[in-house]
Design a protein around this motif. Structure first.
Motif, short mmCIF file in Angstrom:
data_model
loop_
_atom_site.label_atom_id
_atom_site.label_comp_id
_atom_site.label_asym_id
_atom_site.label_seq_id
_atom_site.Cartn_x
_atom_site.Cartn_y
_atom_site.Cartn_z
N ALA A 35 7.06 -1.24 -10.05
CA ALA A 35 5.74 -1.56 -10.57
C ALA A 35 5.82 -2.73 -11.54
N PRO A 36 4.93 -3.75 -11.40
CA PRO A 36 4.94 -4.88 -12.33
C PRO A 36 4.49 -4.50 -13.73
N ILE A 37 3.68 -3.47 -13.84
CA ILE A 37 3.26 -2.98 -15.15
C ILE A 37 3.00 -1.49 -15.06
N ASP A 38 3.47 -0.76 -16.05
CA ASP A 38 3.34 0.70 -16.07
C ASP A 38 2.19 1.07 -17.00
N VAL A 39 1.02 1.37 -16.42
CA VAL A 39 -0.16 1.67 -17.22
C VAL A 39 0.01 2.95 -18.01
N VAL A 40 0.46 3.99 -17.33
CA VAL A 40 0.64 5.28 -18.01
C VAL A 40 1.70 5.17 -19.10
N GLY A 41 2.75 4.42 -18.81
CA GLY A 41 3.81 4.26 -19.80
C GLY A 41 3.36 3.55 -21.06
N LYS A 42 2.28 2.76 -20.96
CA LYS A 42 1.77 2.05 -22.12
C LYS A 42 0.94 2.94 -23.05
N VAL A 43 0.36 4.02 -22.52
CA VAL A 43 -0.55 4.83 -23.33
C VAL A 43 0.06 6.15 -23.78
N VAL A 44 1.15 6.59 -23.12
CA VAL A 44 1.74 7.86 -23.52
C VAL A 44 2.56 7.67 -24.80
N ASP A 45 2.93 8.79 -25.40
CA ASP A 45 3.72 8.76 -26.63
C ASP A 45 5.15 8.34 -26.30
N HIS A 46 5.80 7.65 -27.27
CA HIS A 46 7.16 7.17 -27.07
C HIS A 46 8.02 7.55 -28.26
N HIS A 47 9.33 7.52 -28.02
CA HIS A 47 10.29 7.79 -29.09
C HIS A 47 10.89 6.50 -29.63
N GLU A 48 10.16 5.41 -29.46
CA GLU A 48 10.51 4.15 -30.10
C GLU A 48 9.22 3.46 -30.52
N LEU A 49 9.33 2.63 -31.53
CA LEU A 49 8.17 1.94 -32.09
C LEU A 49 8.22 0.48 -31.69
N ALA A 50 7.19 0.03 -30.98
CA ALA A 50 7.13 -1.37 -30.56
C ALA A 50 6.54 -2.22 -31.67
N VAL A 51 7.27 -3.25 -32.08
CA VAL A 51 6.82 -4.16 -33.13
C VAL A 51 7.07 -5.59 -32.66
N LEU A 52 5.99 -6.32 -32.40
CA LEU A 52 6.09 -7.71 -31.97
C LEU A 52 7.00 -7.87 -30.74
N GLY A 53 6.92 -6.91 -29.83
CA GLY A 53 7.69 -7.00 -28.60
C GLY A 53 9.08 -6.41 -28.68
N TYR A 54 9.52 -5.99 -29.88
CA TYR A 54 10.83 -5.38 -30.04
C TYR A 54 10.66 -3.87 -30.22
N SER A 103 10.81 15.72 -33.32
CA SER A 103 11.12 14.29 -33.24
C SER A 103 9.94 13.44 -33.70
N ILE A 104 10.25 12.31 -34.32
CA ILE A 104 9.24 11.35 -34.75
C ILE A 104 8.86 10.50 -33.54
N THR A 105 7.57 10.35 -33.30
CA THR A 105 7.09 9.58 -32.15
C THR A 105 6.21 8.41 -32.63
N SER A 106 5.91 7.52 -31.69
CA SER A 106 5.10 6.35 -32.03
C SER A 106 3.69 6.74 -32.47
N HIS A 107 3.09 7.72 -31.82
CA HIS A 107 1.75 8.16 -32.21
C HIS A 107 1.77 8.75 -33.61
N LEU A 108 2.80 9.53 -33.91
CA LEU A 108 2.90 10.11 -35.25
C LEU A 108 3.06 9.01 -36.30
N MET A 109 3.82 7.97 -35.98
CA MET A 109 3.99 6.87 -36.92
C MET A 109 2.66 6.20 -37.22
N TYR A 110 1.83 6.01 -36.20
CA TYR A 110 0.54 5.34 -36.43
C TYR A 110 -0.45 6.27 -37.14
N VAL A 111 -0.29 7.57 -36.98
CA VAL A 111 -1.08 8.49 -37.80
C VAL A 111 -0.70 8.32 -39.27
#
Length: 344
Positions: A35-54, A103-111
């Motif tokens: 897949a060229p882009i993963d739509v579901v993967g962009k909106v689900v919770d993750h165990h890493e925090l994306a910051v400026l592409g990193y 575990s700490i997740t990306s959604h929890l971090m933004y909360v």
């Protein structure tokens, strides 16, 4: 000068749009293999925090059969040999079951980001008011004026209009925190590398649970009588009305959680899908088709961003308003006469 500023702004906007999304889509493509882009993967919770592409790994914390395991990241948990990764999830290597995942997740971090920013702004403004700025004199600066406008709006147009006059003041801090906090969580999702915490049903469920417990805790005797007893109503009707009222106690916060979750999730998916058309067309038809699709996708995405910003604040207002309505209904003292007509 103004035209040059506009060009610079548009250029920066495009850079912010495409750089993080391209790197994220490349990562998703590696995970999905095709897949060229993963739509579901962009909106689900993750165990890493994306910051400026990193991507910054977040701690993994597990309670397994009474033992606590703490790791700095998913990779370190796997490298320890005590956990294995299976279908994208960590499992104990010895076959035991995870009792609790902390575990700490990306959604929890933004909360946390939203709540910390809300508390910081409130404390900073309270300090200015204690110094007399805005209390003995007029508010100074656009930020303090904006803060006062929002606070007065929540106090007078949300709390005071929906909660009894002798009780509304004690609920203003909660309603103000909910309004500002949810607004920040919604608007953080506008960042190309950001995550919309309120697009997670667990986040909105916890927020709705706070409203539920505050509502029931402050319910008056009259409120509970109309849930379990219905004064003046024939006994045979109580058999029908009481279960309906009990169910209604839980459907109200459920509707709060689902409404906020569904609106924010759908907006995020829509933006990703429309902007992702560039990568899909590039993958299928080549770079020229991707550039041509960008002439359609980018302006539409910018318009959707403006709409999503409005919807983000609107949904925060709706959540706060309905919370005030539910609290006011439970805290109100009903002066009623006996009889089924009075209840109706």
């Amino acid at each position: 000068m103004l035209r040059a500023f506009r060009r610079l702004f548009v250029t920066l906007l495009l850079v912010l749009f495409f750089t993080p999304l391209t790197e994220a889509s490349d990562k998703a493509a590696q995970d999905s293999d095709s897949a060229p882009i993963d739509v579901v993967g962009k909106v689900v919770d993750h165990h890493e925090l994306a910051v400026l592409g990193y991507y910054v790994p977040l701690p993994r914390i597990f309670l397994v059969e009474g033992d606590l395991f703490v790791y700095s990241s998913t990779e370190s948990a796997v490298e320890s040999g005590e956990f294995v990764e299976k279908d994208g999830a960590l499992m104990p290597a010895n076959g035991a079951e995870i009792t609790l995942d902390l575990s700490i997740t990306s959604h929890l971090m933004y909360v946390w980001f939203g709540l910390i920013l809300t508390v910081w702004i409130t404390i900073a403004m309270a300090r200015r008011y204690r110094q007399g700025v805005g209390r003995k004199t007029e508010p100074k600066g656009w930020f303090q004026n904006l803060f006062e406008i929002v606070f007065v709006f929540v106090r007078d147009d949300i709390a005071k209009k929906n909660i009894p006059d002798n009780k509304y003041q004690k609920f203003v801090p909660y309603l103000f925190t909910v309004f500002i906090g949810i607004s920040f969580m919604n608007l953080f999702g506008l960042l190309p590398w950001g995550a919309t915490a309120t697009a997670d049903i667990t986040v909105t469920g916890v927020l709705a649970a706070f409203t539920f417990f505050i509502t029931q805790w402050n319910g008056t005797k009259d409120h509970w009588e109309h849930v379990f007893w219905f004064p003046g109503v024939p006994g045979w009707m109580r058999i029908i009305l009481t279960p309906i009222e009990i169910i209604g106690l839980f459907t109200k916060p459920f509707a709060l959680a689902v409404r906020l979750f569904a609106n924010m999730l759908s907006g995020k998916i829509m933006i990703i899908c429309i902007l992702g058309l560039i990568f899909i067309f590039t993958d299928i038809f080549g770079a020229a088709a991707g550039v041509g699709m960008s002439l359609f996708s980018v302006p539409l995405t910018v318009a959707l961003y403006a709409l999503k910003a409005f919807v983000g604040v609107l949904q925060a207002y709706i959540f706060t308003l309905l919370s005030a309505v539910f609290i006011g209904m439970a805290a109100e003292e009903h002066a009623h006469d006996e009889g089924i007509e009075a209840h109706a």
